[in-house]
Design an enzyme around this catalytic site. Structure first.
Site, PDB file in Angstrom:
ATOM      1  N   GLY A 135      -5.042  16.267 -21.994  1.00  0.00           N
ATOM      2  CA  GLY A 135      -4.384  15.094 -22.680  1.00  0.00           C
ATOM      3  C   GLY A 135      -4.913  14.021 -22.644  1.00  0.00           C
ATOM      4  O   GLY A 135      -5.543  13.109 -23.501  1.00  0.00           O
ATOM      5  N   GLU A 167      -8.584  14.239 -24.066  1.00  0.00           N
ATOM      6  CA  GLU A 167      -8.651  13.739 -25.351  1.00  0.00           C
ATOM      7  C   GLU A 167      -8.551  12.441 -26.371  1.00  0.00           C
ATOM      8  O   GLU A 167      -8.653  11.628 -26.299  1.00  0.00           O
ATOM      9  CB  GLU A 167      -7.242  14.678 -26.108  1.00  0.00           C
ATOM     10  CG  GLU A 167      -7.900  15.759 -26.313  1.00  0.00           C
ATOM     11  CD  GLU A 167      -6.671  17.242 -26.656  1.00  0.00           C
ATOM     12  OE1 GLU A 167      -6.851  17.732 -27.056  1.00  0.00           O
ATOM     13  OE2 GLU A 167      -6.059  16.980 -26.286  1.00  0.00           O
TER      14      GLU A 167
END
Length: 164
Positions: free
Chosen positions: A77, A80
């Site tokens: 994440g 991301e």
């Protein structure tokens, strides 16, 4: 964590609404950008309406330039979040990857869409399907980051934000 997600969301909304803010820089703390999501939160029945995917989309849709200052690691994440930024600067000792596949998960915050757009399908598939971590030097060659620095990454990101 939920607190980090909420802080990102609130900070971005405040920055976008404030005409005196010309750009946004996202960095981690203590020499680390982000090692990714806390997987313990995946089993929480209630996430209070805060999820990583919409926050990454919020970053990407910002009308102001958003620069990621990557130090240490940007994994899962964390990568991301960086992929949602308009620009990415990394310290030469930084590492990036989407390792969640190694525990049976696919990147869930649109990393599977943003990474191929940025570095091409073959390189992205390799990173997504193997969970491979790549050093900043390789990330620069692939086009994953815009600049690599040996100095203070945060100061370099601020310089870039001021320039753009």
């Amino acid at each position: 964590s939920l607190a980090v997600l909420q802080a990102l969301k609130d900070g971005l909304k405040r920055a976008d609404a404030d005409p005196s803010v010309k750009a946004v820089m996202i960095c981690g703390e203590n020499g680390k950008f982000s090692a990714g999501a806390d997987i313990r939160g995946f089993s929480s029945p209630k996430r209070h309406g805060v999820a990583l995917g919409p926050i990454v989309s919020l970053i990407e849709s910002s009308q102001k330039p958003v620069v990621a200052a990557i130090e240490g690691v940007a994994l899962g994440g964390g990568l991301e979040v960086a992929l949602g930024c308009h620009y990415r600067i990394a310290h030469m000792k930084a590492w990036m990857g989407l390792p969640e596949v190694t525990i049976g998960l696919l990147p869930g915050a649109e990393g599977t869409q943003r990474l191929p757009r940025l570095i091409g399908v073959p390189a992205a598939l390799d990173m997504i399907t193997t969970g491979k971590h790549i050093p900043a030097t390789e990330a620069l060659k692939l086009g994953l980051i815009d600049e690599i620095v040996e100095e203070n990454t945060i100061e370099a990101a601020i310089r870039l934000a001021n320039k753009v």
